[in-house]
Design a protein around this motif. Structure first.
Motif, short mmCIF file in Angstrom:
data_model
loop_
_atom_site.label_atom_id
_atom_site.label_comp_id
_atom_site.label_asym_id
_atom_site.label_seq_id
_atom_site.Cartn_x
_atom_site.Cartn_y
_atom_site.Cartn_z
N SER A 57 -27.48 -14.85 -8.95
CA SER A 57 -27.53 -14.33 -10.49
C SER A 57 -26.29 -13.32 -10.75
N LEU A 58 -25.79 -12.71 -9.75
CA LEU A 58 -24.69 -12.04 -10.32
C LEU A 58 -23.39 -12.77 -10.45
N VAL A 59 -23.40 -14.04 -9.86
CA VAL A 59 -21.91 -14.82 -9.91
C VAL A 59 -22.28 -15.86 -10.57
N LYS A 60 -23.38 -16.68 -10.87
CA LYS A 60 -23.55 -17.78 -11.65
C LYS A 60 -23.22 -17.63 -12.98
N TYR A 61 -23.22 -16.82 -13.67
CA TYR A 61 -22.75 -16.66 -14.96
C TYR A 61 -21.36 -16.77 -15.32
N VAL A 62 -20.69 -16.34 -14.17
CA VAL A 62 -19.10 -16.26 -14.26
C VAL A 62 -18.52 -17.45 -14.61
N PRO A 63 -18.91 -18.84 -13.85
CA PRO A 63 -18.20 -20.13 -14.45
C PRO A 63 -18.52 -20.38 -16.02
N GLN A 64 -19.53 -19.85 -16.40
CA GLN A 64 -19.91 -20.50 -17.84
C GLN A 64 -18.87 -19.53 -18.66
N VAL A 65 -18.90 -18.01 -18.35
CA VAL A 65 -18.01 -17.19 -19.21
C VAL A 65 -16.57 -17.62 -18.95
#
Length: 324
Positions: free
Chosen positions: A220-228
């Motif tokens: 959860s701490l890294v999964k949003y990074v690619p979308q950002v």
């Protein structure tokens, strides 16, 4: 000098037009999506919150309030998956959706589902937890279990959409593959050691479940990074629905409120210390949701219209670069 003939690109077929009835239904959902969503959330939250037994470990009336809050954030988080599926179907395109994000979600929610299911249904896990926390029961509730199950199923459906709709240059990165391979290897090795040494004080079933929860938290701490990064790279949030973000933020906020209220009303903060993943997940999701809202409403507010993608799809329907 002979010239090599150029083979014309195979045209991408136009999507099958919707029937008038389906088209009208889609337009009605688009116009009334927000009130429909709010009504569903209210019905689930108050209906199940009042209809099902409240947590007996929390004093009344806080146990009933906690139950309602729990089912409301369950509804917010659960419904948050569906606007993206609807948007993918409407656009017939997933170029604005990070494949890394989807794959991370599948593994993360699978770990989360196993973790919650074991804490809720396994008497041996419950007993082991109580022995470690001075007799206090764990804080996992039925809405946590069914949220995880629903999340896995719906995320798999989203992944399926990426196989049937054009995704441009989208693919799963080597970083994503490497991190998930490492996480799964550690999970499997821990279980093998537990089975080989059942008397170990460290390689226990409870610690294995905690490992799953930490994997979920790490994802959860890294999964949003690619979308950002994808939004930043495209300078647009087209293809990434803001309703997903707003519902996710609401669910994260309510999940933290529920945990804090449960701990304060029962004068037992083990519900927070004993379930750190639930507490941290709420803050992690809200942090990234604020970034997404900033991208959508401030940074790229002039380039986030879905109509722009629909027009783009029409203009480039025959493009050989639109890969499925």
């Amino acid at each position: 000098m002979a010239t090599t003939p150029v083979t014309p690109a195979t045209p991408v077929p136009e999507p099958t037009p919707l029937s008038p009835a389906v088209s009208n239904a889609v337009q009605w959902i688009q116009r009334n999506g927000v009130p429909i969503g709010v009504a569903i959330i209210a019905i689930i939250g108050f209906g199940l919150g009042f209809g099902l037994d409240a947590n007996s470990n929390i004093p009344s009336p806080y146990n009933r309030i906690s139950s309602i809050i729990g089912w409301i954030y369950f509804a917010c988080w659960s419904i948050s998956f569906w606007p993206q599926i609807f948007l993918n179907w409407r656009l017939k395109n997933v170029e604005g959706l990070s494949l890394d994000f989807i794959v991370y979600n599948i593994v993360g929610f699978s770990c989360y589902t196993v973790y919650n299911s074991a804490f809720y249904w396994s008497s041996s896990v419950q007993d082991e937890y109580k022995a470690k926390h001075d007799g206090s029961p764990n804080s996992v509730q039925v809405n946590d279990v069914f949220f995880g199950i629903h999340a896995v199923v719906v995320t798999l459906l989203t992944l399926y959409q990426t196989t049937i709709y054009p995704r441009g240059e989208g693919k799963v990165s080597m970083v994503c593959k490497g991190l998930l391979a490492l996480a799964l290897t550690i999970i499997i090795l821990f279980m093998i050691i537990h089975l080989a040494s059942p008397s170990s004080s460290f390689f226990t079933k409870l610690n294995w479940l905690y490992l799953l929860s930490y994997v979920k938290l790490g994802i959860s701490l890294v999964k949003y990074v690619p979308q950002v990064y994808l939004n930043y790279k495209r300078k647009s949030t087209i293809g990434w629905t803001i309703y997903n973000v707003l519902l996710d933020f609401s669910g994260g906020l309510l999940s933290v409120v529920q945990l804090l209220m449960d701990g304060a009303s029962a004068h037992d903060w083990s519900s927070v210390t004993g379930n750190p993943v639930k507490f941290a997940l709420g803050f992690a999701s809200m942090f990234f949701d604020v970034i997404f809202m900033t991208q959508h409403y401030i940074l790229y507010r002039n380039s986030n219209s879905v109509d722009q993608v629909e027009q783009l799809n029409k203009e480039h329907a025959n493009s050989p670069f639109l890969k499925a």
